[in-house]
Design an enzyme around this catalytic site. Structure first.
Site, short mmCIF file in Angstrom:
data_model
loop_
_atom_site.label_atom_id
_atom_site.label_comp_id
_atom_site.label_asym_id
_atom_site.label_seq_id
_atom_site.Cartn_x
_atom_site.Cartn_y
_atom_site.Cartn_z
CG HIS A 6 -1.79 1.03 1.28
ND1 HIS A 6 -2.95 1.06 2.23
CD2 HIS A 6 -2.20 1.99 0.38
CE1 HIS A 6 -3.73 2.21 1.89
NE2 HIS A 6 -3.23 2.72 1.04
CG HIS A 8 -1.41 5.97 -2.53
ND1 HIS A 8 -2.42 4.90 -3.16
CD2 HIS A 8 -2.00 5.83 -1.01
CE1 HIS A 8 -3.29 4.53 -2.34
NE2 HIS A 8 -3.08 4.81 -1.09
CB ALA A 72 -5.93 7.17 -2.07
CG HIS A 180 -7.61 3.55 -0.88
ND1 HIS A 180 -8.04 5.09 -0.26
CD2 HIS A 180 -6.38 3.49 -0.14
CE1 HIS A 180 -6.93 5.57 0.44
NE2 HIS A 180 -6.04 4.44 0.50
CE1 TYR A 196 -8.80 8.75 1.85
CE2 TYR A 196 -6.64 7.76 2.77
CZ TYR A 196 -7.38 8.52 2.02
OH TYR A 196 -6.52 9.24 0.74
CG HIS A 225 -6.64 2.79 5.82
ND1 HIS A 225 -7.72 2.89 5.07
CD2 HIS A 225 -5.61 3.52 5.57
CE1 HIS A 225 -7.02 3.47 3.99
NE2 HIS A 225 -5.89 3.92 4.18
CD GLU A 286 -2.53 5.41 2.99
OE1 GLU A 286 -3.20 4.84 3.99
OE2 GLU A 286 -3.30 5.96 2.06
#
Lengths: 343, 343
Positions: A6, A8, A72, A180, A196, A225, A286
Site C-alpha cells: 500500500h 501511493h 488516493a 480505497h 478512509y 488501514h 502507506e
C-alpha cells in the site's frame, strides 16, 4: 523479503495536481475538460520524486518492493465527469507505470480507475483496468466504494447491476482490488481521518452481508488501514454474523478479504495480529501518506509499521514472514512475475 | 458498585413500535401525524418488559445501575417531521421515566431528543431535554450527530449556528450527552454494524478538529461502542493531530470525551484499556442491544463486557473501579443524586 502492498505516488511534481485543477476549472467554466492537455513530467522529475522520498524511505526501513498506485485522495472521482476522470486516471496510471519502469526492482503498479458518480463501472473503467494490467503489467486496482465522495449516493458493493461487471473483469484479469475511498465533499468527513476508516468498515459489512463471494469465489479484496474499525470490533462482527444466521466470518469473508497493516501504533498492530488470522494480513505502511510525523513517544515515524509488526508478541516468526511477503504472492497472482519475486 | 452507562429500552411491548408505524403511516397519507394517539402501556407491561430482560440480565451480571434511554435505532429521527418526532420522543422518554420510577434502585434516565432532519436543535428539543432533566430527573441525553439517517446531510457538530444552542442548554442543565446515531436509510450502512461505528468515529474527528471544547470547556460527551474505530487507530489520530498542529488528544479531546466499553471481545477491551486513559472509560454493555448471542468460543454472551474488563491485564484494580463506577459520577453530575449513588 518485505513487500509493502500500500503505497501511493503522493510526491509527484506540482504540475500533476495542477492538471486536475485545470480540468476542474474547465469543467466549471465550459462543462468539458476535453481540451485540457496533460502536462509533461520528465524522467528526471519522476526519479527525483521517488529517489528522495518513497525509495529513500523504503531503503531506510528495509522494504524491498511496494505495490504503488496513484495518490488516493487525489483520485477525486466525485468532482469530475467520466471523460475528465478517464484522462485523469490514464495520466496518473502512466506516471505510476513510469515509476515502475524506472525502478523495476522496487515497484509493482496498481491502478486508479476512472469511476464517476452516477455511472456504473463500465466500458471506460474496464478499458483502463485492462490497459494497466495487460500493457503496464499492473498487479491490482484500487476500487472506490463511494465515488460520490462522502455522499455515499451510488449503489453499495453488493449491487449486481452496478458492480458485478467490474468483479467479472477483475476475476478475468486475475487481479485483486484494494478498497480505497478518495476525498470527501461531505463536511462531516475528514478524508484521511474519517472517510478512509469509515469506508473500510462500510465495505467489510457489505461483504459480510452479501453474496459477492458466493458469486465470485476467486475475487479478492484488500481492506486497507487495518480493516477500518473491524478488528477492534471483531467480537461485534462475529456476533452480528451469528445473530443474522450467517456463516462464521472466516468462511463468509476471510476467504476473499485481506487487511493491511496501516495501523500506526503498537497496540493496534498487536490487536490486528491477535484477532485476524495471519493468512489474511498483508504488510503495508502507506508511506508517504496520511500521517507523516514522528511519534514523540517512540522517536520513530508513526507510519513505520514494520517496527510494530516485528515488535509484536502476537504473531510467530513464521506468521510474520507470511505477513511481510508470502501472503502477497497469493493475493496478487501477477506479482509472481515480478523480477523481485522470482519472475 | 457497577454502573452501566449504556442501556436502551429495547424490550418495550409491541404497541410501542406500533405507535411509530402509525405515525409514519399518517405522515405518508396525510402529511401529519398530529391525530395519532399514543397507546396505553400498563405498569404491568413495563414491569414484565424489564424484570424478565434488562433487570434479570443486570442481576446475572452484577450490574447495579443502568443509565437507560429509549431504543436508539428506533429514535428514527430521519423518518418523521418535527411534530411527530416530538410526540415520539415524549412518549419514549415517559416510558423510560416510568422504568426509573418502578425500579428506582436500578435505573437512571437518559432522554431521546426530538431532532429532525433540516431543523436545527431549537425550542422543541430544549423543551423536551429540560422536561426530562427537571421533571423526570434524567441525567443525560442522547444526541444524534446525523438525524438524516446515514445521509449525513445536516451540519457537522462544530457548526456554531446549528449545534451551539444545544451545547449551551446541556451545559446549563449540567448533563452530558451520548453521541448515538439511529437507523439508516442509506443502503450502504447497516444501522448497528456500520452506521453506529462510523458515527462514533465521525464524531470523534469532529471534536478533534474543532473548537467545541474551547468554547464549552465543561461540555461532556460519551462516544459509545468503545469510540468506534478510534482506539484501534489511536496512533493515526495522535499523528494526524500532530501533523495538523493541534494539541495532543489528551488536551484537545480527552478533557471532554469519554468512551464506553461496548466492545464485544477480550482483545478489543484490552486495546481500549491499554491506549485510552482509565479516566476516560465508562463501563457499558448495551444490553439488550446490537449483539444478543452467545460466543461459542467463550460460552458467554458477546455483550457481557464485565467479563472482559475484569479479565484484562491492561488496567489495574483501581483503574477498573474507576471504569466500573467512579468515572460515571464525574461525567454525570446528576447521577450523584441517585439513591444508589449516595444521593
Amino acid at each position: 523479503m518485505i513487500i509493502d502492498c500500500h503505497g501511493h505516488f503522493t510526491t509527484a511534481p506540482p504540475q500533476v495536481p495542477e492538471f486536475r485543477k485545470r480540468q476542474l476549472a474547465a469543467l466549471a467554466s465550459s462543462g468539458s475538460a476535453a481540451g485540457v492537455v496533460p502536462p509533461v513530467v520528465t524522467d528526471e522529475e519522476i526519479r527525483a520524486a521517488i529517489s528522495g522520498h518513497q525509495l529513500r524511505r523504503m531503503r531506510e526501513r528495509g522494504v524491498d518492493l511496494t505495490i504503488f498506485s496513484p495518490k488516493a485522495v487525489a483520485m477525486d472521482h466525485h468532482q469530475g465527469d467520466e471523460a475528465a476522470n478517464v484522462a485523469w486516471a490514464r495520466f496518473n496510471n502512466e506516471l505510476v507505470h513510469r515509476v515502475c519502469r524506472l525502478f523495476p526492482e522496487h515497484f509493482a503498479g496498481a491502478c486508479q480507475l476512472p469511476q464517476t458518480p452516477g455511472v456504473a463501472p463500465g466500458a471506460r473503467v474496464f478499458e483502463e483496468l485492462e490497459r494497466c494490467v495487460k500493457e503496464y503489467g499492473f498487479v491490482a486496482a484500487n476500487v472506490n466504494p463511494d465515488p460520490t465522495g462522502g455522499r455515499w449516493a451510488d449503489p453499495p458493493l453488493w449491487d449486481r447491476k452496478w458492480w458485478y461487471p467490474l468483479y467479472e473483469k477483475l476475476v478475468e484479469l486475475d487481479v485483486p482490488a484494494m478498497i480505497h475511498v478518495s476525498g470527501s465533499c461531505n463536511p462531516h468527513f475528514d478524508a484521511v481521518a474519517t472517510h478512509y476508516i469509515n469506508g473500510d468498515t462500510t465495505a467489510f459489512v457489505q461483504f459480510m452481508k452479501s453474496d459477492i463471494f458466493r458469486d465470485f469465489p476467486t475475487l479478492k479484496f484488500i481492506i486497507p488501514h487495518g480493516g477500518g474499525a473491524v478488528p477492534f470490533h471483531w467480537g461485534r462482527y462475529r456476533g452480528l454474523a451469528q445473530d443474522m444466521g450467517l456463516p462464521p466470518l472466516e468462511e463468509k469473508v476471510l476467504r476473499n478479504v485481506y487487511f493491511d497493516t496501516c495501523v500506526y501504533h503498537q497496540a493496534g498492530i498487536d490487536l490486528l495480529l491477535r484477532v485476524v488470522p495471519a493468512g489474511n494480513i498483508l504488510f503495508a505502511s502507506e508511506t508517504f501518506g496520511a500521517v507523516q510525523g514522528i511519534d514523540p513517544r517512540t522517536q520513530h515515524h508513526f507510519d513505520d509499521t514494520r517496527r510494530y509488526v516485528e515488535a509484536s508478541a502476537d504473531a510467530s516468526a513464521a506468521d510474520k514472514a507470511r505477513i511481510f511477503a508470502e501472503n502477497a504472492l497469493g493475493v496478487y497472482p501477477r506479482l509472481r512475475a515480478h523480477p523481485r519475486c522470482g519472475g
